[in-house]
Motif scaffolding. Structure first.
Motif, short mmCIF file in Angstrom:
data_model
loop_
_atom_site.label_atom_id
_atom_site.label_comp_id
_atom_site.label_asym_id
_atom_site.label_seq_id
_atom_site.Cartn_x
_atom_site.Cartn_y
_atom_site.Cartn_z
N GLY A 1 -25.89 45.37 46.99
CA GLY A 1 -24.44 45.32 46.89
C GLY A 1 -23.90 44.21 46.00
N ARG A 2 -24.73 43.23 45.63
CA ARG A 2 -24.25 42.16 44.75
C ARG A 2 -23.92 42.72 43.37
NH1 ARG A 2 -28.50 38.66 43.40
NH2 ARG A 2 -29.84 40.23 44.33
N VAL A 3 -22.86 42.18 42.76
CA VAL A 3 -22.49 42.60 41.40
C VAL A 3 -22.37 41.36 40.53
CG1 VAL A 3 -20.75 43.75 39.97
CG2 VAL A 3 -21.24 44.62 42.27
N GLU A 4 -23.04 41.37 39.36
CA GLU A 4 -22.94 40.25 38.42
C GLU A 4 -22.51 40.78 37.07
OE1 GLU A 4 -26.82 38.52 38.36
OE2 GLU A 4 -26.58 37.64 40.36
N THR A 5 -21.73 39.98 36.34
CA THR A 5 -21.35 40.40 34.99
C THR A 5 -21.72 39.31 33.98
OG1 THR A 5 -19.14 39.50 35.22
CG2 THR A 5 -19.40 41.84 35.73
N VAL A 6 -22.01 39.74 32.75
CA VAL A 6 -22.28 38.80 31.65
C VAL A 6 -21.43 39.27 30.46
CG1 VAL A 6 -24.00 37.83 30.08
CG2 VAL A 6 -24.65 38.45 32.43
N ALA A 7 -20.54 38.41 30.00
CA ALA A 7 -19.66 38.76 28.87
C ALA A 7 -20.18 38.13 27.59
CB ALA A 7 -18.26 38.26 29.16
N GLU A 8 -19.69 38.60 26.46
CA GLU A 8 -20.00 37.96 25.17
C GLU A 8 -19.40 36.56 25.17
OE1 GLU A 8 -21.75 37.04 22.51
OE2 GLU A 8 -22.04 39.19 22.41
#
Ligand SMILES: NC(=O)c1ccc[n+]([C@@H]2O[C@H](COP(=O)([O-])OP(=O)(O)OC[C@H]3O[C@@H](n4cnc5c(N)ncnc54)[C@H](O)[C@@H]3O)[C@@H](O)[C@H]2O)c1
Length: 340
Positions: A265-272
């Motif tokens: 259920g964990r959500v991670e994001t990586v942006a430019e």
């Protein structure tokens, strides 16, 4: 010591290469080349360096250390092979060459040369893409079970009229697969694994060009993992490229950023990281990164990590599809043989 650079082909993408060279310390642009006399003269005037009509003359007179090849696809192989045979390091725009025969000739030239070559698959330097690669390699997500990708873009007739080679087999060696979607095909190959077989179709559905504007592919990667891939240049706008990779412990979704949804259920994001403006906003900042990385590794005895084999295998995969969908056109390219 100052590294001497030259650029062959002064069209749209050369602006990014020239800007990247300018940003580098200890690198000096010494000459440019274009077969179009007006473009060559304008380039010489704007950049304050000599301009040549023939890359061979430029190589012989200026003896650059690095040459950037930013010409139409049909012109890549001859310039790359001449550079490598003269011991000049090369950054060549994608595709490595127009067709499999020319790509194989480039691979052979790289084998016999001590000079380095990079193929410009700059999307591998996008921060979200690099994060996806690192995560997959860390093993945190477990084994990959499958992937999907889309390139749903907009190209106008004017885009092809502005540089007529783009719409032709002779000049472009194909259309959307060879020119645009090859970047995403490279990412699928890089992230999911080498491609052992491909089934697919390509066709010209809406644009006034000889080459394909739409295609769908099913790729089988090492270990039997499958990717499904849909690409078109006939949409009304440029949608974000999508790449979704399903793994044992989560889902990786690449859009403009990377979203990782773990099974727990964990959500991670990586942006430019870098905010780009103007032309750089459209093409991204990763050209700069690839070019800087290439120059920083010139003294490294290892080949550059985006290899001629990577470039050639992508052309082979695309031709596998073309052979079924455009048999006459691909046979014609083969009959033309190796460009030298
Ligand atoms: N990596 C990317 O994201 C990206 C983006 C756009 C284009 N590209 C690639 O860059 C290359 C050039 O594309 P473009 O859109 O800039 O094309 P373009 O038509 O705008 O420019 C090509 C230039 O090369 C010149 N030229 C043609 N034949 C030549 C030769 N034999 N010697 C010297 N100059 C020659 C032309 O006169 C023209 O000025 C292609 O390989 C294309 O696929 C890559």
């Amino acid at each position: 010591m100052t590294v001497r650079a030259a650029v062959i082909g002064l069209g749209d993408i050369s602006a990014l290469h020239l800007a990247a060279i300018e940003l580098l310390g200890d690198v000096e642009l010494v000459a440019v080349c274009d077969v179009d006399a007006d473009r060559a003269a304008a380039g010489a005037e704007r950049l304050g360096v000599p301009a040549y009509a023939d890359h061979r003359e430029l190589f012989a007179v200026e003896k650059p250390d690095v040459v950037h090849i930013t010409t139409p696809h049909s012109e890549h192989a001859a310039a790359v092979i001449d550079a490598l045979d003269a011991g000049i390091n090369v950054i060549v725009e994608k595709p490595i060459a127009r067709d499999p025969q020319q790509a194989a000739a480039v691979e052979a030239a790289a084998e016999r040369s001590s000079a380095k070559i990079a193929v410009c698959f700059q999307n591998r330097y996008n921060t979200p893409v690099k994060a996806a690669k690192e995560l997959l390699e860390s093993g945190a997500l477990g084994a990959i079970s499958g992937a999907s990708a889309t390139v749903i873009w907009h190209r106008t007739p004017a885009y092809y009229e502005a540089a007529p080679w783009r719409g032709t087999w002779e000049g472009g060696g194909g259309g959307l697969l060879m020119n645009q979607a090859i970047h995403t095909l490279d990412l699928l190959r890089w992230l999911v694994g080498p491609v052992s077989s491909v089934a697919g179709t390509a066709s010209t559905r809406a644009l006034p060009i000889d080459v394909e504007d739409t295609a769908e592919l099913t790729l089988t990667h090492a270990g039997g993992i499958r990717s499904v891939f849909y690409v078109t240049n006939t949409h009304a706008a440029n949608a974000p490229i999508t790449v979704d990779i399903i793994a044992e412990n989560g889902l990786l979704s690449l859009r403009d950023e990377l979203t990782v949804t773990y099974a727990d259920g964990r959500v991670e994001t990586v942006a430019e990281e870098t905010l780009a403006t103007g032309e750089r906003a459209y093409w991204g900042v990763s050209h700069e990164r690839l070019i800087a990385d290439f120059y920083s590794r010139l003294d490294d005895p290892e080949p550059f990590w985006i290899t001629p084999a990577d470039g050639a295998r992508l052309v082979d995969i695309i031709h596998e599809v073309y052979r079924g969908s455009y048999p006459e056109q691909t046979a014609q390219l083969t009959r033309n043989g190796v460009h030298q």
